[in-house]
Design a protein around this motif. Structure first.
Motif, PDB file in Angstrom:
ATOM      1  N   UNK A 144      53.270  56.164  46.134  1.00 21.34           N
ATOM      2  CA  UNK A 144      52.258  55.345  45.447  1.00 21.34           C
ATOM      3  C   UNK A 144      52.765  53.934  45.158  1.00 21.34           C
ATOM      4  N   UNK A 145      51.898  52.971  45.398  1.00 18.96           N
ATOM      5  CA  UNK A 145      52.219  51.565  45.188  1.00 18.96           C
ATOM      6  C   UNK A 145      51.166  50.953  44.272  1.00 18.96           C
ATOM      7  N   UNK A 146      51.621  50.217  43.267  1.00 20.70           N
ATOM      8  CA  UNK A 146      50.704  49.513  42.360  1.00 20.70           C
ATOM      9  C   UNK A 146      50.443  48.126  42.950  1.00 20.70           C
ATOM     10  N   UNK A 147      49.184  47.839  43.291  1.00 23.45           N
ATOM     11  CA  UNK A 147      48.836  46.599  43.980  1.00 23.45           C
ATOM     12  C   UNK A 147      47.826  45.813  43.149  1.00 23.45           C
ATOM     13  N   UNK A 148      48.177  44.580  42.821  1.00 22.14           N
ATOM     14  CA  UNK A 148      47.250  43.698  42.109  1.00 22.14           C
ATOM     15  C   UNK A 148      46.636  42.742  43.131  1.00 22.14           C
ATOM     16  N   UNK A 149      45.326  42.847  43.341  1.00 21.77           N
ATOM     17  CA  UNK A 149      44.645  41.963  44.287  1.00 21.77           C
ATOM     18  C   UNK A 149      43.701  41.007  43.561  1.00 21.77           C
ATOM     19  N   UNK A 150      43.917  40.846  42.255  1.00 23.51           N
ATOM     20  CA  UNK A 150      43.039  39.973  41.465  1.00 23.51           C
ATOM     21  C   UNK A 150      43.820  38.986  40.605  1.00 23.51           C
ATOM     22  N   UNK A 151      44.546  39.475  39.619  1.00 27.80           N
ATOM     23  CA  UNK A 151      45.112  38.598  38.591  1.00 27.80           C
ATOM     24  C   UNK A 151      46.367  37.840  39.031  1.00 27.80           C
ATOM     25  N   UNK A 152      47.399  38.579  39.464  1.00 25.63           N
ATOM     26  CA  UNK A 152      48.656  37.925  39.826  1.00 25.63           C
ATOM     27  C   UNK A 152      48.479  36.939  40.972  1.00 25.63           C
ATOM     28  N   UNK A 153      47.714  37.283  42.027  1.00 21.12           N
ATOM     29  CA  UNK A 153      47.488  36.275  43.081  1.00 21.12           C
ATOM     30  C   UNK A 153      46.796  35.015  42.564  1.00 21.12           C
ATOM     31  N   UNK A 154      45.927  35.171  41.554  1.00 24.69           N
ATOM     32  CA  UNK A 154      45.284  33.990  40.960  1.00 24.69           C
ATOM     33  C   UNK A 154      46.313  33.138  40.219  1.00 24.69           C
ATOM     34  N   UNK A 155      47.179  33.800  39.449  1.00 24.34           N
ATOM     35  CA  UNK A 155      48.191  33.064  38.688  1.00 24.34           C
ATOM     36  C   UNK A 155      49.162  32.334  39.599  1.00 24.34           C
TER      37      UNK A 155
END
Length: 837
Positions: free
Chosen positions: A421-432
């Motif tokens: 399992x991998x935790x993937x942020x495709x919203x917040x961190x890429x924006x920051x």
């Protein structure tokens, strides 16, 4: 002289003296600086990036002084996924996901670089002069303090050059990282236990010709230490055929077969020895002359002379420094039978690099000893070969396994290679980080590719992290998940709107829980009534707009000051009665506002009319604070009366959330319904939505399966695609012949194209999953696996038979969807267990 000693202590042979100023100092006076290295993720790198990484290493190497050693050490350890089952915030499906992956084995990767400054004499040392063979180690004094200072400065330059590449990151290790601390084991302890576990204890070491052993772990060592063992040519990267197609290439580093592709516990050591190049070349010139003078006695002398001259020509023509190199793979296991398989696997991996596998037993002990972090100065010189920096660097592994995002927000997917399992942020961190400028998403996948499955998985996790989710669907794809949420919240959330003859869709546009009618609410009511009153091609006059606005405001003022239950019937009666008197008092002319015409057109929606149910719902339901809402519009998407009304209600609901829910994440997801919405005057809404939703901590998502719709629809092209920095694609093999058009439309690079066309090409048959490609801002992209538990599958499934099985059992259990899923999944798991037995 034969050594009669059977055993000795590690302390008496330990070659390192102290760790000072974050540097390892050996008893022979060598100084080593240690770094942890973070490499790009597997299957995400194009050949051009591999060339860039190779170039950065090369530039960095050339800054090092003579008699330096670069030791890159890659650890590949078999570990098991440890789920988080204690968190109180976990839902039923979240816990089932964690349990599904409990103790899932995977190969974890840790990469280190040790840069050592030693002396000319130490660089020439043979294996029989290793500190492992000495009786007593007497620490030597470091006299050249200025040389040490210059070396530290050069190492800092080395680090900066590599980090500036933008693809690799080197972080210097501190004393606690090397020696360990109370809550973690250190690098040296890890090496002498071949483990990174905190509770590992030091065990006996057996370092002999017969075997290498630490405790119960027996080791095998394969070396590349002779030019005869090397391939005829090398490169920065090579094609990975299993994920490549005739239209695309999946690239890995040249040494990847002995990296993550080698599925066993192992360490891959890469040594580069920076000698005095001029001195090396003088020695080769002398050797070439000797070979020439002896050429008539042996043809091999003539051949060797030609090889030496080629090496010298290369060095002088291109200004390439002469260095030495060595590479070895140290693998281990506690099981002898498994060790035999591992030995064969390592040999096969080296053969894939077109190298000749050489199982080393002669110098295995001294090579293990030289592999101690900071002890590269003990390396036996006879185990290295002469080469240049560029070809030697091709033997560096340049990728790591998938890494979880550090962001607290995101979704759970799986590593496509191991299933971890991998935790993937495709919203917040890429924006920051500035990778994307909006959170909008465009999802494309043909029927059967797992598109609805992925979107179910995504919106469920968004909902559980506090997001307000509004879904517009045309195929009951989210019914199971919505019913589950509805049951869990006892009807307070998980609102499902669909049209049937027995239970048609109904709303009450005049109801609000807090009795607040802000400007957005008033405008949405006016837009709704205007849509019912006027045809699409019939524009209202200014006087009619004013009259309608006054009527809506008058009725709102009335319901605020009375106990009357607000509804469309009440509005109709207000206009027919009180507002008619207001118009008469103002002497409003019929040509400015035809009241009789207005009431006549709206009569079908009034009590007793054909559509009297539509706007007079008795359910006091304010959707502002409902966090999971599904509008299923398949039955009405072609209805000329109902569809425009429903789309306006949807528009009003989400805009109301955007404007009024400050600091709360919102998502609107439009499935295939966008095609119907785009036809009925909603095109402008879609444009507005995709351009402005980012300002309100929101994201708009459009899901489609028709390629032609993308290519030919100006709405999709101009509004949706251009304003969606996150693009998500599923298996595109059905569209292989059209993919060039898709690539052009979405602005995909060749690297992204190769990743997308590799989807589902090499899936593990022992796991049930489908792969998905996620691209962010055109710069960051990867393929992940959407793998879920049996319980999640039953909640997401769009198979009619499976969905009916869940719903029927839930009905028997009094509407308990969660209980139905638990029973069916338990039954299926038991059935699978019986089949396996």
């Amino acid at each position: 002289m034969r050594n009669v000693s059977k055993a000795t202590t590690l302390e008496s042979r330990f070659p390192l003296l102290v760790v000072e100023n974050n540097c390892i100092i050996s008893k022979e006076g060598d100084i080593s600086v240690c770094f942890q290295v973070y490499l790009p993720e597997l299957f995400t790198v194009a050949s051009s990036v591999y060339e860039s990484i190779h170039s950065s290493w090369s530039k960095a190497m050339k800054t090092l002084p003579d008699y330096s050693i670069v030791h890159k050490q890659d650890w590949y350890l078999k570990e098991q996924y440890q789920p988080d089952l204690e968190g109180e915030e976990h839902s039923f499906l979240s816990r089932s996901f964690q349990r599904h992956f409990n103790e899932r084995p995977f190969l974890n990767h840790y990469c280190y670089v040790f840069i050592t400054k030693t002396t000319k004499d130490r660089m020439r040392m043979q294996s029989n002069f290793s500190s492992l063979c000495k009786g007593n180690l007497i620490p030597k004094e470091i006299k050249d303090k200025e040389g040490v200072r210059r070396f530290i400065e050069v190492v800092s330059q080395f680090q900066r050059i590599v980090n500036d590449s933008g693809h690799i990151k080197m972080n210097q290790l501190g004393e606690s990282d090397i020696l360990g601390s109370g809550d973690q084991s250190g690098l040296l302890e890890n090496y002498f236990t071949l483990s990174r576990q905190k509770e590992s204890t030091l065990q006996d070491l057996a370092l002999g010709a017969e075997e290498l052993r630490i405790g119960n772990k027996r080791m095998v060592l394969h070396t590349l230490s002779d030019t005869d063992d090397l391939p005829g040519s090398v490169s920065e990267s090579q094609r990975y055929d299993r994920l490549s197609t005739d239209r695309s290439d999946c690239m890995l580093s040249f040494a990847s077969p002995v990296g993550l592709m080698l599925n066993c516990d192992h360490i891959y050591n890469q040594f580069l020895f920076i000698d005095n190049s001029a001195e090396n070349l003088r020695r080769f010139e002398k050797s070439a002359r000797n070979m020439h003078s002896l050429a008539r006695y042996s043809r091999s002398n003539q051949i060797n002379k030609e090889w030496i001259e080629k090496y010298l020509n290369e060095a002088h023509s291109f200004g390439s420094p002469s260095i030495r190199a060595h590479f070895n793979v140290l693998a281990w296991s506690e099981d002898r039978e498994e060790l035999r398989h591992i030995k064969n696997d390592v040999g096969s991996a080296l053969a894939l690099m077109e190298c000749k596998p050489r199982h080393n037993t002669v110098d295995a002990a001294t090579l293990f000893w030289a592999g101690i972090p900071g002890n590269a100065g003990d390396f036996p010189a006879e185990e290295s070969f002469y080469t240049f920096i560029e070809p030697a660097l091709c033997f560096f592994t340049e990728e790591t396994n998938y890494q979880s995002s550090l962001s607290p927000f995101g979704i759970k997917l799986a590593d496509r290679l191991t299933g971890k399992p991998i935790h993937v942020d495709i919203s917040d961190l890429p924006m920051k980080k500035g990778i994307i400028t909006n959170r909008n998403k465009f999802i494309l996948g043909p029927s059967g590719s797992g598109k609805s499955f992925f979107t179910n998985h995504m919106v469920r996790q968004y909902y559980e992290q506090g997001t307000h989710v509004l879904l517009v669907d045309t195929g009951n794809s989210y019914q199971g998940l919505c019913e589950l949420i509805n049951g869990k919240t006892k009807g307070q959330d998980g609102i499902y709107f669909t049209y049937t003859e027995e239970n048609p869709i109904s709303f009450n546009p005049f109801f609000t829980e807090d009795n607040v009618f802000d400007i957005e609410k008033r405008e949405s009511i006016k837009t709704l009534i205007l849509t019912l009153w006027k045809r699409d091609d019939e524009a209202p006059k200014r006087s009619e707009e004013v009259a309608l606005s006054n009527a809506v405001s008058g009725y709102i003022d009335r319901i605020k000051n009375t106990v009357e239950v607000p509804c469309f019937n009440g509005f109709y009666e207000y206009v027919k009665g009180d507002y008619k008197k207001v118009l008469q008092e103002k002497e409003v002319r019929e040509k400015d506002f035809d009241l009789a015409n207005f009431l006549n057109v709206l009569e079908p929606y009034y009590r007793g009319g054909e559509y009297d149910y539509l706007l007079n719902s008795e359910k006091e339901l304010d959707l502002l604070n409902k966090r999971f809402i599904v509008f299923e519009i398949d039955a009405i998407k072609d209805h000329k009366i109902l569809f425009p009304v429903v789309t306006i209600i949807i528009m009003e609901v989400f805009i109301n959330k955007m404007r009024r829910l400050k600091g709360i994440r919102k998502m609107i997801l439009i499935e295939e319904a966008w095609k119907a919405i785009a036809k009925e005057g909603m095109a402008e809404y879609l444009k507005y939505l995709f351009k402005t939703v980012r300002k309100f901590f929101g994201e708009a998502v459009v899901v489609t399966q028709e390629v032609d719709d993308i290519i030919h629809s100006p709405i999709v092209r101009e509004s949706i695609i251009n304003n969606s920095d996150c693009k998500i694609l599923l298996d595109q093999r059905k569209y292989a012949n059209k993919f060039d058009d898709i690539q052009k439309m979405l602005g995909l690079t060749e690297r992204e194209k190769s990743q997308i066309l590799s989807i589902n090409q090499d899936n593990d048959p022992t796991r049930l999953y489908k792969e998905v490609w996620i691209g962010l801002g055109g710069t960051h992209s990867a393929v992940y696996a959407t793998e879920v538990s049996q319980q999640e599958y039953l909640a997401y499934t769009t198979e009619e038979s499976e969905k009916m099985e869940v719903m029927n059992l839930a009905h028997e259990l009094g509407g308990d969807v969660e209980g139905a899923i638990k029973k069916i999944s338990l039954r299926r798991i038991k059935g699978l267990s019986k089949e396996e037995n």
